[in-house]
Design an enzyme around this catalytic site. Sequence first.
Site, PDB file in Angstrom:
ATOM      1  N   ARG A  50       0.848  -1.189   0.000  1.00  0.00           N
ATOM      2  CA  ARG A  50       0.000   0.000   0.000  1.00  0.00           C
ATOM      3  C   ARG A  50       0.883   1.238   0.000  1.00  0.00           C
ATOM      4  O   ARG A  50       1.067   1.887   1.029  1.00  0.00           O
ATOM      5  CB  ARG A  50      -0.946  -0.042   1.196  1.00  0.00           C
ATOM      6  CG  ARG A  50      -2.043  -1.091   1.004  1.00  0.00           C
ATOM      7  CD  ARG A  50      -2.899  -1.234   2.223  1.00  0.00           C
ATOM      8  NE  ARG A  50      -2.105  -1.713   3.363  1.00  0.00           N
ATOM      9  CZ  ARG A  50      -2.580  -1.917   4.571  1.00  0.00           C
ATOM     10  NH1 ARG A  50      -3.853  -1.690   4.826  1.00  0.00           N
ATOM     11  NH2 ARG A  50      -1.791  -2.345   5.536  1.00  0.00           N
ATOM     12  N   ASP A  52       2.350   4.893  -0.246  1.00  0.00           N
ATOM     13  CA  ASP A  52       1.792   6.189   0.156  1.00  0.00           C
ATOM     14  C   ASP A  52       1.760   7.178  -1.001  1.00  0.00           C
ATOM     15  O   ASP A  52       2.364   6.943  -2.048  1.00  0.00           O
ATOM     16  CB  ASP A  52       2.662   6.795   1.269  1.00  0.00           C
ATOM     17  CG  ASP A  52       2.304   6.243   2.625  1.00  0.00           C
ATOM     18  OD1 ASP A  52       1.101   6.100   2.921  1.00  0.00           O
ATOM     19  OD2 ASP A  52       3.238   5.947   3.404  1.00  0.00           O
ATOM     20  N   TYR A 110      12.002  -2.478  -1.118  1.00  0.00           N
ATOM     21  CA  TYR A 110      11.902  -1.058  -1.454  1.00  0.00           C
ATOM     22  C   TYR A 110      13.305  -0.503  -1.699  1.00  0.00           C
ATOM     23  O   TYR A 110      14.279  -0.947  -1.076  1.00  0.00           O
ATOM     24  CB  TYR A 110      11.252  -0.268  -0.305  1.00  0.00           C
ATOM     25  CG  TYR A 110       9.750  -0.379  -0.252  1.00  0.00           C
ATOM     26  CD1 TYR A 110       8.953   0.520  -0.955  1.00  0.00           C
ATOM     27  CD2 TYR A 110       9.126  -1.361   0.509  1.00  0.00           C
ATOM     28  CE1 TYR A 110       7.567   0.437  -0.907  1.00  0.00           C
ATOM     29  CE2 TYR A 110       7.732  -1.453   0.564  1.00  0.00           C
ATOM     30  CZ  TYR A 110       6.963  -0.545  -0.141  1.00  0.00           C
ATOM     31  OH  TYR A 110       5.598  -0.632  -0.093  1.00  0.00           O
ATOM     32  N   ARG A 200      10.917   5.214   5.075  1.00  0.00           N
ATOM     33  CA  ARG A 200      11.265   6.645   5.077  1.00  0.00           C
ATOM     34  C   ARG A 200      11.827   7.082   6.430  1.00  0.00           C
ATOM     35  O   ARG A 200      12.710   7.957   6.492  1.00  0.00           O
ATOM     36  CB  ARG A 200      10.052   7.469   4.674  1.00  0.00           C
ATOM     37  CG  ARG A 200       9.671   7.220   3.215  1.00  0.00           C
ATOM     38  CD  ARG A 200       8.250   7.627   2.881  1.00  0.00           C
ATOM     39  NE  ARG A 200       8.007   9.029   3.185  1.00  0.00           N
ATOM     40  CZ  ARG A 200       6.802   9.598   3.177  1.00  0.00           C
ATOM     41  NH1 ARG A 200       5.722   8.876   2.867  1.00  0.00           N
ATOM     42  NH2 ARG A 200       6.673  10.870   3.456  1.00  0.00           N
TER      43      ARG A 200
END
Lengths: 255, 255
Positions: A50, A52, A110, A200
Amino acid sequence: MPTYKITLAYDGTDYIGWQRQATGTSIQGLLEDALREFGDGDIAVSGAGRTDAGVHALAQVASFTLVRDLPTDAVVRALNAKLPEAVRVTSAAVVPASFHARFDARAKTYRYRLWNDEVLPPFERRYAWHVPGALDLDAMRRAATLIEGEHDFAAFQSAGSDVATSVRRVATSRIAECDPHSSLLLYEVTADGFLRHMVRAIVGSLVEIGRGRQPPEWIARVVASRDRSAAGRTAPALGLFLISVDYGGARPAEP
Amino acid sequence: MPTYKITLAYDGTDYIGWQRQATGTSIQGLLEDALREFGDGDIAVSGAGRTDAGVHALAQVASFTLVRDLPTDAVVRALNAKLPEAVRVTSAAVVPASFHARFDARAKTYRYRLWNDEVLPPFERRYAWHVPGALDLDAMRRAATLIEGEHDFAAFQSAGSDVATSVRRVATSRIAECDPHSSLLLYEVTADGFLRHMVRAIVGSLVEIGRGRQPPEWIARVVASRDRSAAGRTAPALGLFLISVDYGGARPAEP
């Protein structure tokens, strides 16, 4: 009623993220709107990650079930004909009806892109976090590996999450080896799952270490604290890319 | 009254091109507006290549003269502080007052990017021409070299030009060697000057040859015809990059 697994690349700049919400344009919403035009009624699409608002994908995975039996290349072509150029279906496959893009994913990877030079090239402005000034890459490399393993990552989770547990297993966490003459710095992390803003917040903490404000071992203390206020700032969304989803068996795609 | 030579990179997507016009935002206009804020009054900026609307630059060169003597790094910083992120000054140098970015340029090099695969990645949608379908690269390679040398390139010039002569000397014209597993195809051309839409008309013609609609030698016949209607279509602006300007002496920068 065939179930399809599709792989997607998207530029997240102009979207509210993967998930459909009351307002704004989401990737999931674009796909569901495109599938509605197939004439099979409302088709629900599940996504592996999901992502962002503003986060990109090189190989997001999604799944849905159609009423009609369509060849996979027709599914790719028909979806791409309806989707904006910023969202592309790169492949499709027929999978067992039990397949679920999110629940069946064993691991996701990621990549975070940073640009470490005084001037950010115009072509990187939507795809890399501009971090000028000296960075201690060795310290960042050491810190990155310290979060590998199974930990409670509550310190790297943004408020507003509703997950049952904040324990995740990080298989690999590293600053990728780049051309030493390049200003591009890549961080890559593979885990069985990610908390909201987790990558992040890790990147924001690695930059604190790179700038010499904290030693590498500090990141292990942040993990142990389970306190979000202990970690660094959340790095901006624009540098983050979902690059692969692993369902076991096959190796994750090289993006 | 120092004269400065600056090197610029820009994403041309949202601009009307290099040259200031009555309406629309130009790169030259952005620079002149930024320089006006230096408090030295109106400063005229000359550019080496008058890139068209939508054309990008990795290393455009421009020149201007200031009243005040500013350090070159202050010029870079002050301009970048005022320019949009899509336009970046990458370096500045003080040059003799006689220097003129356009008239002193001995050669310019342009690169054209094509994406030869069924699906255009979202991150390439503003920076590469999408050309799906089989292309005969060997034929394109041979055709590319056939336009090297001094020729009258009137067949590759768009209407509305007001140049004294359409004769130009093309030093090198080639399909660059790329990763054979990549779908990215690069065409690079160095010449002492370029006519309006010249690179894009060459690329449009090379694609005709790649698709097998014309043999490689056809491009030499097009040159000899000096007839614009003989050449292929003008390739879209978005794939074109000005990559270096050579003033003699130093080698062109590797972008």
